[in-house]
Design a protein around this motif. Sequence first.
Motif, PDB file in Angstrom:
ATOM      1  N   UNK A 172      29.931 -11.610  35.457  1.00  0.00           N
ATOM      2  CA  UNK A 172      29.777 -12.374  34.215  1.00  0.00           C
ATOM      3  C   UNK A 172      30.449 -11.619  33.069  1.00  0.00           C
ATOM      4  N   UNK A 173      31.317 -12.322  32.330  1.00  0.00           N
ATOM      5  CA  UNK A 173      32.000 -11.736  31.183  1.00  0.00           C
ATOM      6  C   UNK A 173      31.560 -12.421  29.899  1.00  0.00           C
ATOM      7  N   UNK A 174      31.439 -11.630  28.832  1.00  0.00           N
ATOM      8  CA  UNK A 174      31.152 -12.145  27.503  1.00  0.00           C
ATOM      9  C   UNK A 174      32.203 -11.628  26.532  1.00  0.00           C
ATOM     10  N   UNK A 175      32.449 -12.403  25.493  1.00  0.00           N
ATOM     11  CA  UNK A 175      33.326 -11.976  24.404  1.00  0.00           C
ATOM     12  C   UNK A 175      32.528 -12.047  23.109  1.00  0.00           C
ATOM     13  N   UNK A 176      32.464 -10.936  22.396  1.00  0.00           N
ATOM     14  CA  UNK A 176      31.805 -10.864  21.090  1.00  0.00           C
ATOM     15  C   UNK A 176      32.860 -11.174  20.042  1.00  0.00           C
ATOM     16  N   UNK A 177      32.765 -12.351  19.415  1.00  0.00           N
ATOM     17  CA  UNK A 177      33.840 -12.759  18.504  1.00  0.00           C
ATOM     18  C   UNK A 177      33.677 -12.187  17.099  1.00  0.00           C
ATOM     19  N   UNK A 178      32.577 -11.438  16.839  1.00  0.00           N
ATOM     20  CA  UNK A 178      32.410 -10.894  15.500  1.00  0.00           C
ATOM     21  C   UNK A 178      31.532  -9.670  15.475  1.00  0.00           C
ATOM     22  N   UNK A 179      32.155  -8.486  15.401  1.00  0.00           N
ATOM     23  CA  UNK A 179      31.391  -7.239  15.317  1.00  0.00           C
ATOM     24  C   UNK A 179      31.989  -6.382  14.204  1.00  0.00           C
ATOM     25  N   UNK A 180      31.117  -5.874  13.349  1.00  0.00           N
ATOM     26  CA  UNK A 180      31.554  -5.065  12.198  1.00  0.00           C
ATOM     27  C   UNK A 180      31.592  -3.595  12.599  1.00  0.00           C
ATOM     28  N   UNK A 181      32.537  -3.252  13.464  1.00  0.00           N
ATOM     29  CA  UNK A 181      32.577  -1.902  14.016  1.00  0.00           C
ATOM     30  C   UNK A 181      32.988  -0.861  12.983  1.00  0.00           C
ATOM     31  N   UNK A 235      22.606 -18.922  32.250  1.00  0.00           N
ATOM     32  CA  UNK A 235      23.309 -17.902  31.485  1.00  0.00           C
ATOM     33  C   UNK A 235      24.722 -17.711  32.007  1.00  0.00           C
ATOM     34  N   UNK A 236      24.892 -17.824  33.318  1.00  0.00           N
ATOM     35  CA  UNK A 236      26.229 -17.656  33.904  1.00  0.00           C
ATOM     36  C   UNK A 236      27.175 -18.762  33.450  1.00  0.00           C
ATOM     37  N   UNK A 237      26.673 -19.986  33.413  1.00  0.00           N
ATOM     38  CA  UNK A 237      27.499 -21.120  32.984  1.00  0.00           C
ATOM     39  C   UNK A 237      27.863 -20.986  31.520  1.00  0.00           C
ATOM     40  N   UNK A 238      26.869 -20.662  30.687  1.00  0.00           N
ATOM     41  CA  UNK A 238      27.130 -20.499  29.252  1.00  0.00           C
ATOM     42  C   UNK A 238      28.122 -19.372  29.010  1.00  0.00           C
ATOM     43  N   UNK A 239      27.949 -18.263  29.698  1.00  0.00           N
ATOM     44  CA  UNK A 239      28.887 -17.145  29.546  1.00  0.00           C
ATOM     45  C   UNK A 239      30.294 -17.575  29.916  1.00  0.00           C
ATOM     46  N   UNK A 240      30.423 -18.333  30.985  1.00  0.00           N
ATOM     47  CA  UNK A 240      31.752 -18.736  31.455  1.00  0.00           C
ATOM     48  C   UNK A 240      32.456 -19.628  30.438  1.00  0.00           C
ATOM     49  N   UNK A 241      31.756 -20.640  29.911  1.00  0.00           N
ATOM     50  CA  UNK A 241      32.495 -21.565  29.030  1.00  0.00           C
ATOM     51  C   UNK A 241      32.662 -21.022  27.618  1.00  0.00           C
ATOM     52  N   UNK A 242      31.714 -20.199  27.121  1.00  0.00           N
ATOM     53  CA  UNK A 242      31.933 -19.615  25.796  1.00  0.00           C
ATOM     54  C   UNK A 242      33.012 -18.536  25.835  1.00  0.00           C
ATOM     55  N   UNK A 243      33.100 -17.813  26.936  1.00  0.00           N
ATOM     56  CA  UNK A 243      34.156 -16.808  27.080  1.00  0.00           C
ATOM     57  C   UNK A 243      35.518 -17.473  27.188  1.00  0.00           C
ATOM     58  N   UNK A 244      35.601 -18.538  27.959  1.00  0.00           N
ATOM     59  CA  UNK A 244      36.868 -19.274  28.072  1.00  0.00           C
ATOM     60  C   UNK A 244      37.281 -19.842  26.721  1.00  0.00           C
ATOM     61  N   UNK A 245      36.288 -20.317  25.967  1.00  0.00           N
ATOM     62  CA  UNK A 245      36.568 -20.867  24.640  1.00  0.00           C
ATOM     63  C   UNK A 245      37.109 -19.792  23.705  1.00  0.00           C
TER      64      UNK A 245
END
Length: 269
Positions: free
Chosen positions: A1-10, A247-257
């Motif tokens: 499962x992969x996730x992308x964090x689109x907003x982090x104030x590093x 969670x796997x499905x949500x992770x897949x389509x939000x990451x693809x998006x």
Amino acid sequence: MQLIDIGVNLTNPSFDDKHQAVLDRAYAAGVCQLVLTGTSVDGSEQALELCRQLDESAQRLFATAGIHPHSASDWNADSEQRLRSLLKEPNMVAVGECGLDFNRDFSPRPQQEKVLEQHLAMAVELQLPVFLHERDASQRLLEILRDYRDQLPAAVVHCFTGEKKALFSYLDLDLHIGITGWICDERRGTHLHPLVKEIKRGRLMLESDAPYLLPRSLRPKPKNGRNEPAYLTEVLREVALHREESEEDLAAHTTACARAFFRLPSIPQ
């Protein structure tokens, strides 16, 4: 499962001397790519430098460049030139954070609107997506965006916390929506529970907004109270619950998006 964090104030000072450890925890949690938020010209330059220092492969870390509406009064003749130069760098994937904040009004509203329009014009010129901030200003933001929307490749309303009317208006304008740990806050985020079902696939993305917005449902909570990208899994859990998705499905389509929105490279599972 992969996730992308689109907003982090590093670039936030609370992460000083901890960058690699924070990223290691994120990668271990499945957050495979992160977009570092630029909220000022100097901060955007720092975000780009972190990308270069911490991701030699240019596969995991990316950044945005812009001026937050709180700091719109700082805009000057030099700002546009420096931002435009930054946005031509390979690691830069979006214009922003920019937008309108009529909640705190740290900068005069006319100045906020002027600076937003400058950002939108740059995004049109450079054909980059826009990373938007909005608080108590949805109607005015929509009015300004309509003049640019047909020429913009894409735009995301980051950290959406608004009501149904604002959400549907953004979706009608074919905008993307970013959801943070706000949805995990039992005091002020429960109105988002039914709304996240209304965001169609291909328009929904997830973000930590770290070090802010530590998910209140997280257990155990870190003693320092600081949010991290690794905790994006808690946002995933909460959003999946209310969308009635795995969670796997949500992770897949939000990451693809997110990958399509920011034009990020694919990386091996």
